[in-house]
Design an enzyme around this catalytic site. Structure first.
Site, PDB file in Angstrom:
ATOM      1  N   LYS A   1       3.956   4.080   6.578  1.00 55.20           N
ATOM      2  CA  LYS A   1       5.339   4.597   6.616  1.00 55.20           C
ATOM      3  C   LYS A   1       5.395   6.082   6.246  1.00 55.20           C
ATOM      4  O   LYS A   1       5.992   6.886   6.943  1.00 55.20           O
ATOM      5  CB  LYS A   1       6.212   3.793   5.638  1.00 55.20           C
ATOM      6  CG  LYS A   1       7.558   4.434   5.353  1.00 55.20           C
ATOM      7  CD  LYS A   1       8.443   3.561   4.498  1.00 55.20           C
ATOM      8  CE  LYS A   1       8.290   3.763   3.013  1.00 55.20           C
ATOM      9  NZ  LYS A   1       8.874   5.012   2.492  1.00 55.20           N
ATOM     10  N   ASN A   2       4.762   6.428   5.128  1.00 60.22           N
ATOM     11  CA  ASN A   2       4.903   7.794   4.621  1.00 60.22           C
ATOM     12  C   ASN A   2       4.046   8.807   5.365  1.00 60.22           C
ATOM     13  O   ASN A   2       4.109  10.004   5.079  1.00 60.22           O
ATOM     14  CB  ASN A   2       4.649   7.821   3.110  1.00 60.22           C
ATOM     15  CG  ASN A   2       5.787   7.118   2.376  1.00 60.22           C
ATOM     16  OD1 ASN A   2       6.861   6.905   2.939  1.00 60.22           O
ATOM     17  ND2 ASN A   2       5.547   6.726   1.130  1.00 60.22           N
TER      18      ASN A   2
ATOM     19  N   CYS B   1      16.049   5.247  -1.656  1.00 61.09           N
ATOM     20  CA  CYS B   1      15.981   4.308  -2.778  1.00 61.09           C
ATOM     21  C   CYS B   1      16.384   4.981  -4.084  1.00 61.09           C
ATOM     22  O   CYS B   1      16.009   6.124  -4.345  1.00 61.09           O
ATOM     23  CB  CYS B   1      14.555   3.783  -2.923  1.00 61.09           C
ATOM     24  SG  CYS B   1      14.124   2.595  -1.670  1.00 61.09           S
TER      25      CYS B   1
ATOM     26  N   ARG C   1      15.077  12.255  -8.198  1.00 56.19           N
ATOM     27  CA  ARG C   1      14.712  12.690  -6.852  1.00 56.19           C
ATOM     28  C   ARG C   1      15.404  14.001  -6.467  1.00 56.19           C
ATOM     29  O   ARG C   1      16.201  14.072  -5.529  1.00 56.19           O
ATOM     30  CB  ARG C   1      14.986  11.577  -5.838  1.00 56.19           C
ATOM     31  CG  ARG C   1      14.420  10.234  -6.310  1.00 56.19           C
ATOM     32  CD  ARG C   1      14.333   9.215  -5.241  1.00 56.19           C
ATOM     33  NE  ARG C   1      13.138   9.400  -4.425  1.00 56.19           N
ATOM     34  CZ  ARG C   1      12.827   8.642  -3.383  1.00 56.19           C
ATOM     35  NH1 ARG C   1      13.610   7.673  -3.019  1.00 56.19           N
ATOM     36  NH2 ARG C   1      11.733   8.850  -2.700  1.00 56.19           N
TER      37      ARG C   1
ATOM     38  N   ASP D   1       3.991   3.677  -5.783  1.00 57.61           N
ATOM     39  CA  ASP D   1       4.626   2.714  -4.878  1.00 57.61           C
ATOM     40  C   ASP D   1       4.017   1.312  -4.980  1.00 57.61           C
ATOM     41  O   ASP D   1       4.511   0.377  -4.342  1.00 57.61           O
ATOM     42  CB  ASP D   1       4.563   3.234  -3.431  1.00 57.61           C
ATOM     43  CG  ASP D   1       5.446   4.455  -3.253  1.00 57.61           C
ATOM     44  OD1 ASP D   1       6.444   4.562  -3.973  1.00 57.61           O
ATOM     45  OD2 ASP D   1       5.120   5.308  -2.415  1.00 57.61           O
TER      46      ASP D   1
ATOM     47  N   ARG E   1      12.872  -1.828   5.295  1.00 62.42           N
ATOM     48  CA  ARG E   1      12.708  -0.375   5.432  1.00 62.42           C
ATOM     49  C   ARG E   1      11.241   0.021   5.395  1.00 62.42           C
ATOM     50  O   ARG E   1      10.871   1.062   5.942  1.00 62.42           O
ATOM     51  CB  ARG E   1      13.455   0.346   4.298  1.00 62.42           C
ATOM     52  CG  ARG E   1      14.955   0.372   4.518  1.00 62.42           C
ATOM     53  CD  ARG E   1      15.644   1.160   3.440  1.00 62.42           C
ATOM     54  NE  ARG E   1      14.981   2.445   3.253  1.00 62.42           N
ATOM     55  CZ  ARG E   1      15.202   3.261   2.242  1.00 62.42           C
ATOM     56  NH1 ARG E   1      16.091   2.943   1.327  1.00 62.42           N
ATOM     57  NH2 ARG E   1      14.557   4.404   2.141  1.00 62.42           N
TER      58      ARG E   1
HETATM   59  N1  EPU Z   1       6.601  14.287  -9.945  1.00 61.11           N
HETATM   60  C1  EPU Z   1       6.307  14.949 -11.115  1.00 61.11           C
HETATM   61  N2  EPU Z   1       5.227  15.773 -11.150  1.00 61.11           N
HETATM   62  C2  EPU Z   1       4.436  15.966 -10.045  1.00 61.11           C
HETATM   63  C3  EPU Z   1       4.736  15.290  -8.854  1.00 61.11           C
HETATM   64  C4  EPU Z   1       5.831  14.447  -8.829  1.00 61.11           C
HETATM   65  O1  EPU Z   1       6.996  14.805 -12.115  1.00 61.11           O
HETATM   66  O2  EPU Z   1       3.470  16.736 -10.122  1.00 61.11           O
HETATM   67  C5  EPU Z   1       7.761  13.386  -9.899  1.00 61.11           C
HETATM   68  C6  EPU Z   1       8.914  13.986  -9.140  1.00 61.11           C
HETATM   69  O3  EPU Z   1       9.787  14.726  -9.985  1.00 61.11           O
HETATM   70  C7  EPU Z   1       9.577  12.761  -8.582  1.00 61.11           C
HETATM   71  C8  EPU Z   1       8.415  11.796  -8.351  1.00 61.11           C
HETATM   72  O4  EPU Z   1       7.382  12.239  -9.173  1.00 61.11           O
HETATM   73  O5  EPU Z   1      10.464  12.180  -9.485  1.00 61.11           O
HETATM   74  C9  EPU Z   1       7.952  11.741  -6.905  1.00 61.11           C
HETATM   75  O6  EPU Z   1       7.823  13.027  -6.426  1.00 61.11           O
HETATM   76  P1  EPU Z   1       7.572  13.473  -4.934  1.00 61.11           P
HETATM   77  O7  EPU Z   1       8.376  14.688  -4.685  1.00 61.11           O
HETATM   78  O8  EPU Z   1       6.095  13.537  -4.699  1.00 61.11           O
HETATM   79  O9  EPU Z   1       8.197  12.275  -4.083  1.00 61.11           O
HETATM   80  P2  EPU Z   1       8.717  12.342  -2.629  1.00 61.11           P
HETATM   81  O10 EPU Z   1       7.968  13.347  -1.862  1.00 61.11           O
HETATM   82  O11 EPU Z   1      10.197  12.416  -2.621  1.00 61.11           O
HETATM   83  C10 EPU Z   1       7.052  10.569  -1.619  1.00 61.11           C
HETATM   84  C11 EPU Z   1       7.163   9.212  -0.968  1.00 61.11           C
HETATM   85  C12 EPU Z   1       7.625   8.180  -1.990  1.00 61.11           C
HETATM   86  C13 EPU Z   1       6.601   8.147  -3.119  1.00 61.11           C
HETATM   87  C14 EPU Z   1       6.419   9.548  -3.718  1.00 61.11           C
HETATM   88  C15 EPU Z   1       5.312   9.622  -4.756  1.00 61.11           C
HETATM   89  C16 EPU Z   1       7.641   9.765   1.315  1.00 61.11           C
HETATM   90  C17 EPU Z   1       8.613   9.748   2.444  1.00 61.11           C
HETATM   91  N3  EPU Z   1       8.081   9.298   0.142  1.00 61.11           N
HETATM   92  O12 EPU Z   1       8.348  10.885  -2.099  1.00 61.11           O
HETATM   93  O13 EPU Z   1       7.646   6.930  -1.324  1.00 61.11           O
HETATM   94  O14 EPU Z   1       7.025   7.257  -4.122  1.00 61.11           O
HETATM   95  O15 EPU Z   1       6.088  10.490  -2.674  1.00 61.11           O
HETATM   96  O16 EPU Z   1       4.088   9.278  -4.210  1.00 61.11           O
HETATM   97  O17 EPU Z   1       6.498  10.140   1.498  1.00 61.11           O
HETATM   98  C18 EPU Z   1       8.293   4.702  -0.931  1.00 61.11           C
HETATM   99  O18 EPU Z   1       7.531   4.720   0.053  1.00 61.11           O
HETATM  100  O19 EPU Z   1       8.856   3.647  -1.326  1.00 61.11           O
HETATM  101  C19 EPU Z   1       8.555   5.958  -1.648  1.00 61.11           C
HETATM  102  C20 EPU Z   1       9.536   6.089  -2.525  1.00 61.11           C
END
Ligand code: EPU
Length: 419
Positions: free
Chosen positions: A22-23, A116, A121, A306, A399
């Site tokens: 998915k991601n 979610c 976020r 995840d 999803r």
């Molecule tokens: N975070 C930190 N420090 C870091 C990196 C992240 O505190 O160095 C925190 C962020 O503040 C945030 C969380 O960790 O609260 C996740 O951050 P990130 O920005 O990496 O998440 P994202 O890019 O919005 C993607 C995936 C998520 C997955 C996260 C973490 C996609 C479309 N989504 O989200 O997937 O949980 O990375 O690996 O790629 C899911 O598939 O169910 C899902 C939520």
């Protein structure tokens, strides 16, 4: 809203094939905005998030054709730079259109993305990367407006190794002829899958798979054919489901190179696992027993956030106590009240930590899925429980997981969907 009706107690048994990631699919769909040439995406998971992302792509002006349920052809050029408010609210990954739309049309309007509710976020890292690459950003209570008239390559240090912010940076930088360096980049395998697509499109990228990326882009990016990588989160989820029910499963398309930490942590709960080759994982029946004091999520290549919710369910079925720690998301753990209602012995220490004491005897319950991963975790709990469970909000699980009912039925689960 539909629901899953599950009668627990059956051991999962047989073979299952893992779907596309998915991601990886979501940013690769967004990357098609960067070209007007034809793009062919194979092994696309047939899940609600992908459908929503493709619907948004059509809204932006692209032509999307399903050649079969997992193969999608994308043609034509984007015509609009505004993301539909209602559509953005359905999917957090709509933010992945920010980089490509700025690259292609020099502007973007993005209402607050939905998704979610697992934590704060924020979108700060996304704003940081696009402004570093030359965009001017305005915010009002309706959303984010960005303009990019003079794109420039630069050195970016990400304050957080954000997966999707790294992906936005990669996509925008791929359209800029000067070189961009991203330090502290996310290095998850799906980030690399996207980077490999951008290379096919004509960008020069070094450091793929590391947290130091260097990108020299091209003004004219090409079309591509790409097979989306298998979903290692789904592989881990099926392994956990098999182990939690005391079953035995052969998991195909489970890439060994992306499952090291998952295998290690499952072994820490007594799961007996063996790779039959580089892509096939055998989960054998075993008496589950906690062999570690804590399991913590981390950035790649550590244990993925995840998988934390399903892992907590597994821990309820293992003899012993383990601290489960997810420091990333503020609300990931809140679903444990539902497991407690089923009979689990879990102490929630704070928003990020729970102590799971096993082995618990779980009883079927009426439940509701709060997010994709907690939703699938509840499905696993219901499969391991005695008696009947009803899980509302089944769409949330759809999803992220292709034909979850059909595939679980094929390995012996007593699960049906009711509308
Ligand atoms: N975070 C930190 N420090 C870091 C990196 C992240 O505190 O160095 C925190 C962020 O503040 C945030 C969380 O960790 O609260 C996740 O951050 P990130 O920005 O990496 O998440 P994202 O890019 O919005 C993607 C995936 C998520 C997955 C996260 C973490 C996609 C479309 N989504 O989200 O997937 O949980 O990375 O690996 O790629 C899911 O598939 O169910 C899902 C939520």
């Amino acid at each position: 809203m539909s629901k899953f009706i599950i009668k627990g107690g059956n051991k999962l048994k047989g073979e299952v094939e893992i779907a596309g990631n998915k991601n990886a699919a979501l940013p690769i769909i967004a990357a098609t905005v960067l070209t007007e040439e034809e793009c062919l995406l194979q092994n696309v998971p047939d899940i609600r998030d992908v459908r929503a992302m493709l619907q948004l792509l059509e809204y932006l002006g692209k032509k999307v054709t399903y050649l079969d349920k997992n193969t999608v052809k994308v043609e034509a050029t984007v015509k609009r730079s505004d993301i539909d408010k209602k559509m953005a609210a359905t999917i957090r990954a709509s933010i992945l259109y920010m980089g490509p739309l700025l690259a292609k049309l020099g502007k973007v309007y993005l209402p607050p993305p939905g998704g979610c509710v697992i934590g704060l976020r924020k979108v700060d890292s996304h704003i940081d990367v696009v402004t570093a690459l030359g965009a001017k950003m305005d915010m009002d209570n309706l959303g984010y407006k960005a303009q990019l008239s003079e794109p420039k390559g630069t050195d970016i240090f990400l304050k957080e190794s954000s997966v999707t912010a790294t992906e936005n940076a990669l996509m925008l930088a791929s359209s800029i002829t000067e070189t961009t360096r991203i330090d502290n980049a996310a290095s998850e395998p799906h980030v690399s899958d996207l980077a490999n697509v951008l290379v096919k499109m004509g960008a020069k990228i070094t450091g793929i798979g590391t947290n130091r990326l260097s990108i020299t882009g091209s003004k004219k990016l090409k079309g591509f054919t790409h097979r989306i990588m298998p979903d290692f989160i789904e592989a881990g989820t099926f392994a956990i489901a098999a182990a939690a029910t005391g079953g035995e499963l052969i998991i195909k398309n489970a890439e060994k190179c992306n499952l090291d930490m998952t295998v290690y942590q499952l072994e820490n709960l007594g799961v007996d696992l063996e790779f039959l080759n580089d892509n096939t994982l055998h989960v054998k029946p075993a008496k589950l027993k906690v062999l570690t004091d804590k399991i913590k999520v981390g950035l790649w290549p550590n244990f993925p956030t995840d998988l934390m919710s399903p892992l907590i369910v597994l821990a309820t079925q293992a003899q012993g106590s383990v601290l489960c720690h997810d420091w990333m998301f503020e609300s990931r753990m809140f679903f444990v009240d539902k497991l407690i209602a089923m009979g689990a012995n879990i102490i929630q220490c704070d928003p990020h930590r729970v102590v799971v004491n096993g082995k618990a005897f779980l009883r079927g319950q009426r439940l509701s899925s709060p997010d994709i991963r907690a939703g699938v975790a509840l499905v696993i709990a219901a499969l391991a429980a005695e008696g009947k469970s009803v899980i509302d909000n089944a769409e949330l699980v759809d999803r992220g997981y292709e034909d979850i009912v059909g595939r679980l039925q094929s390995i012996g689960a007593d699960i049906v969907r009711e509308e």
